[in-house]
Scaffold this active site. Sequence first.
Site: not given
Ligand code: NVA
Ligand code: CP
Length: 308
Positions: A101, A128, A131, A224, A264, A292
């Site tokens: 990540r 992502h 997801q 989101d 998500c 997930r």
């Molecule tokens: N768009 C959000 C998704 C979190 C799972 C982010 O990148 O923070």
């Molecule tokens: N939806 C998602 O990726 O959640 P986290 O940021 O908690 O991993």
Amino acid sequence: MIRHFLRDDDVSRAEQSEILDLAAKLKRDRFATRPLDGPQSVAVIFDKSSTRTRVSFHVGISELGGSPLIFTTASSQLGGKETPSDTARVLERMVSAIVWRTYAQEGLEQMSEGARVPVVNALSDDFHPCQLLADLLTIREHKGGTEGRRLAFVGDGCSNMGHSYLLACALAGMHVAIASPEGYLPREDVVTDARRIAAEAGGSIEIGTDVAGLVADADVVVTDTWVSMGLEDERQQRLDDFAGFRVTQEVMGFAKPDAIFMHCLPADRGYEVDADVIDGPQSVIWDEAENRLHAQKALLVWLLEQSR
Ligand code: NVA
Ligand code: CP
């Protein structure tokens, strides 16, 4: 050939379907397969916070018989101190797959270039894809399939989730509508790729600012956060710009009466979605979060199988 999963369209339509079939099978019989028996290790690296991704990969790798090796960039030499490619050269000699990540998609591309084990995007600024496998599994479960179903995303179209909905849902043969304020519409190159995929798969892509028109007749309504990780400095500007793009009961009313709501997570109730929607009867967010686990287990099994 080593297969990586850095963006949703790194798999074909048939391959995406195969992974989702396997995910459904592993959900029915959680301990059916242990390809990581040994145990083999999988490295899972985080530059950003996480609850779901971290837990689902940890549990999933363990359930596949493997050993999860989870660490943050800050606690390692990666990130300023050592390049992604040098890191990959070391990890590939010890682990069976690398899950990361991070911020820039480019880092993932460098990590995967020439890597001798699969590299998986566990969220970048641009996509992502893990997801989306979970989301598609959830849509299959609640809507009996994905082909021909209409999904409307209301929110930041120029985000990882906006982009991944475009690519993954196009691959799954869906009609995808993205409603975002001006200045937050999805990236042109991603829209072009999604339109090409949708044309091949029998779906379609619509992009615009008209929430009511774009949500009309949707089977699935998604949103989101308005402030993705890394954009915290823009918070106030974004709260102003996204006013009018909240998923309310009124917005859900534009969709089909039996539409489902997905997110998500994590969610900011009262901003991108009202509490009575996300906590209401149309919401399937907890199934989505659980999926997930099943989707990523299937992805790992499939990638390891393909990369032999
Ligand atoms: N768009 C959000 C998704 C979190 C799972 C982010 O990148 O923070
Ligand atoms: N939806 C998602 O990726 O959640 P986290 O940021 O908690 O991993």
